[in-house]
Scaffold this motif. Structure first.
Motif, mmCIF file in Angstrom:
data_model
loop_
_atom_site.group_PDB
_atom_site.id
_atom_site.type_symbol
_atom_site.label_atom_id
_atom_site.label_comp_id
_atom_site.label_asym_id
_atom_site.label_seq_id
_atom_site.Cartn_x
_atom_site.Cartn_y
_atom_site.Cartn_z
ATOM 1 N N ILE A 146 59.576 39.420 67.055
ATOM 2 C CA ILE A 146 60.581 40.088 66.229
ATOM 3 C C ILE A 146 60.024 41.457 65.867
ATOM 4 C CG2 ILE A 146 61.790 40.111 64.022
ATOM 5 C CD1 ILE A 146 61.813 37.077 64.077
ATOM 6 N N ILE A 147 60.817 42.486 66.129
ATOM 7 C CA ILE A 147 60.401 43.860 65.835
ATOM 8 C C ILE A 147 61.518 44.523 65.035
ATOM 9 C CG2 ILE A 147 59.630 46.057 66.789
ATOM 10 C CD1 ILE A 147 59.061 44.324 69.438
ATOM 11 N N THR B 288 55.567 36.461 66.513
ATOM 12 C CA THR B 288 55.008 37.576 65.758
ATOM 13 C C THR B 288 56.154 38.384 65.163
ATOM 14 O OG1 THR B 288 54.958 39.124 67.626
ATOM 15 C CG2 THR B 288 53.016 37.711 67.295
ATOM 16 N N VAL B 289 55.907 38.938 63.981
ATOM 17 C CA VAL B 289 56.923 39.732 63.284
ATOM 18 C C VAL B 289 56.285 41.042 62.833
ATOM 19 C CG1 VAL B 289 58.690 39.768 61.487
ATOM 20 C CG2 VAL B 289 57.902 37.573 62.415
ATOM 21 N N ASN B 290 56.753 42.137 63.374
ATOM 22 C CA ASN B 290 56.218 43.446 63.038
ATOM 23 C C ASN B 290 57.354 44.440 62.819
ATOM 24 O OD1 ASN B 290 53.170 43.121 63.470
ATOM 25 N ND2 ASN B 290 53.986 42.360 65.414
ATOM 26 N N ALA B 291 57.002 45.575 62.242
ATOM 27 C CA ALA B 291 57.974 46.652 62.053
ATOM 28 C C ALA B 291 57.392 47.949 62.598
ATOM 29 C CB ALA B 291 58.339 46.801 60.579
ATOM 30 N N VAL B 292 58.262 48.838 63.006
ATOM 31 C CA VAL B 292 57.851 50.128 63.560
ATOM 32 C C VAL B 292 58.550 51.240 62.796
ATOM 33 C CG1 VAL B 292 57.957 51.651 65.567
ATOM 34 C CG2 VAL B 292 57.383 49.234 65.867
ATOM 35 N N SER C 125 55.164 42.680 74.322
ATOM 36 C CA SER C 125 54.384 42.177 75.449
ATOM 37 C C SER C 125 53.392 41.097 75.025
ATOM 38 C CB SER C 125 53.614 43.330 76.104
ATOM 39 O OG SER C 125 52.517 43.726 75.280
ATOM 40 N N ASP C 126 52.820 40.432 76.020
ATOM 41 C CA ASP C 126 51.775 39.442 75.757
ATOM 42 C C ASP C 126 50.525 40.094 75.176
ATOM 43 O OD1 ASP C 126 53.482 37.543 76.788
ATOM 44 O OD2 ASP C 126 52.576 37.558 78.794
ATOM 45 N N GLU C 127 50.334 41.378 75.458
ATOM 46 C CA GLU C 127 49.141 42.076 74.963
ATOM 47 C C GLU C 127 49.133 42.174 73.434
ATOM 48 O OE1 GLU C 127 46.614 43.217 76.954
ATOM 49 O OE2 GLU C 127 47.705 42.113 78.489
ATOM 50 N N ALA C 128 50.293 42.058 72.802
ATOM 51 C CA ALA C 128 50.386 42.200 71.343
ATOM 52 C C ALA C 128 50.434 40.847 70.628
ATOM 53 C CB ALA C 128 51.621 43.018 70.984
ATOM 54 N N ALA C 129 49.978 39.807 71.290
ATOM 55 C CA ALA C 129 50.092 38.453 70.733
ATOM 56 C C ALA C 129 49.314 38.265 69.437
ATOM 57 C CB ALA C 129 49.630 37.429 71.771
ATOM 58 N N TRP C 130 48.314 39.101 69.157
ATOM 59 C CA TRP C 130 47.448 38.943 67.984
ATOM 60 C C TRP C 130 47.821 39.924 66.872
ATOM 61 C CZ3 TRP C 130 45.288 34.759 66.765
ATOM 62 C CH2 TRP C 130 44.177 34.673 65.918
ATOM 63 N N ILE C 131 48.966 40.573 67.004
ATOM 64 C CA ILE C 131 49.421 41.535 65.998
ATOM 65 C C ILE C 131 50.666 40.978 65.322
ATOM 66 C CG2 ILE C 131 50.255 43.875 65.569
ATOM 67 C CD1 ILE C 131 48.827 44.734 68.148
ATOM 68 N N THR C 132 50.588 40.744 64.015
ATOM 69 C CA THR C 132 51.760 40.282 63.284
ATOM 70 C C THR C 132 51.660 40.682 61.819
ATOM 71 O OG1 THR C 132 53.268 38.396 62.994
ATOM 72 C CG2 THR C 132 50.914 37.971 62.622
ATOM 73 N N GLY C 133 52.804 40.843 61.189
ATOM 74 C CA GLY C 133 52.845 41.229 59.785
ATOM 75 C C GLY C 133 52.497 42.677 59.527
ATOM 76 N N GLN C 134 52.627 43.518 60.545
ATOM 77 C CA GLN C 134 52.209 44.907 60.427
ATOM 78 C C GLN C 134 53.404 45.863 60.456
ATOM 79 O OE1 GLN C 134 48.834 45.418 59.908
ATOM 80 N NE2 GLN C 134 48.933 43.171 59.913
ATOM 81 N N VAL C 135 53.239 46.996 59.781
ATOM 82 C CA VAL C 135 54.176 48.102 59.898
ATOM 83 C C VAL C 135 53.440 49.227 60.620
ATOM 84 C CG1 VAL C 135 55.618 49.779 58.703
ATOM 85 C CG2 VAL C 135 55.383 47.461 57.783
#
Length: 251
Positions: free
Chosen positions: A143-144, A185-189, A231-241
């Protein structure tokens, strides 16, 4: 190269050839990801032309015209994408409502108009996506959400927009904790000021000196970071802005 052909992405807010949502659709399609986009009040037959463009990348593409201010919009969107393509594993909440206000103009209707699109539709799409994902056989979800730098400085004259978009950051952080056990994963941009459909020459001229790299952000800049987070490369990134705005100077 369709190495992601089993993935389906849902992107809101692709209604014009210069939209950020349109650039995101193109970038994910280039990775072999099937595309479902929502649009609102697009030019005649634009969506059909764009669908064909995306399908020429050898992926499936469907769309839905929908007003995100409707209270059942999230359910209708997820039902439609599932019926036409299957269960999505990527959600990009790109659509937004924005009008100028300031303390003199701000009233209840202005607040409500911003709330139903920027907050309610985003939040309900997130949770509806997660509920559907939990029932699916998918391994990983993304989720982005999109913010606009409200955590970094004031946005005078845009009180309703700043408040409702700023809430997305808090929601993103909290939801990421709830959905981590599901593999989502849930992140914001925050893409910073981006030269899409809303910019005029006057705005461009005033913003350009604030970009130390010598140019204003483009929709393609946003699309690249979305592609990474999906992508799969971002699997360890979550909860970030993530603030990806080319060193934009807020002064």
């Amino acid at each position: 190269m369709n190495h992601c052909q089993n993935k389906i992405a849902l992107i809101t807010g692709a209604s014009n050839d210069r939209d950020m949502g349109t650039a995101i659709c193109r970038k994910l399609a280039a990775e072999g990801i099937d595309i479902f986009f929502t649009y609102w009040k697009a030019n005649a037959d634009w969506e059909k032309t764009f669908q064909e463009e995306v399908r020429e990348m050898d992926v499936r593409c469907e769309s839905l015209e929908i007003d995100l201010s409707h209270e059942n919009a999230a359910i209708e969107i997820l039902d439609t994408v599932t019926d036409k393509l299957g269960s999505p594993s990527i959600l990009v909440n790109n659509a937004a409502h924005s009008t100028r206000d300031g303390y003199i103009q701000l009233d209840a209707k202005t607040l409500d108009d911003h709330y139903v699109v920027n907050m309610r539709s985003t939040f309900l799409l997130c949770v509806q996506f997660a509920r559907l994902f939990e029932k699916s056989k998918l391994d990983a979800g993304r989720i982005i959400n999109m913010t606009s730098g409200q955590d970094l400085g004031p946005m005078t004259g845009e009180l309703a927009y700043a408040a409702t978009k700023g809430a997305i950051s808090s929601f993103t952080r909290s939801l990421s904790q709830e959905l981590a056990p599901l593999g989502i994963t849930v992140n914001a941009v925050n893409p910073g000021p981006t030269d899409s459909t809303w910019m005029t020459d006057e705005i461009r001229n005033s913003l350009l000196p604030k970009f130390p790299m010598g140019r204003i952000g483009r929709p393609e800049d946003v699309a690249r970071i979305i592609r990474f987070l999906a992508s799969d490369e971002a699997a360890w990134i979550t909860g970030q802005v993530l603030n990806s705005e080319g060193g934009f100077i807020r002064s």
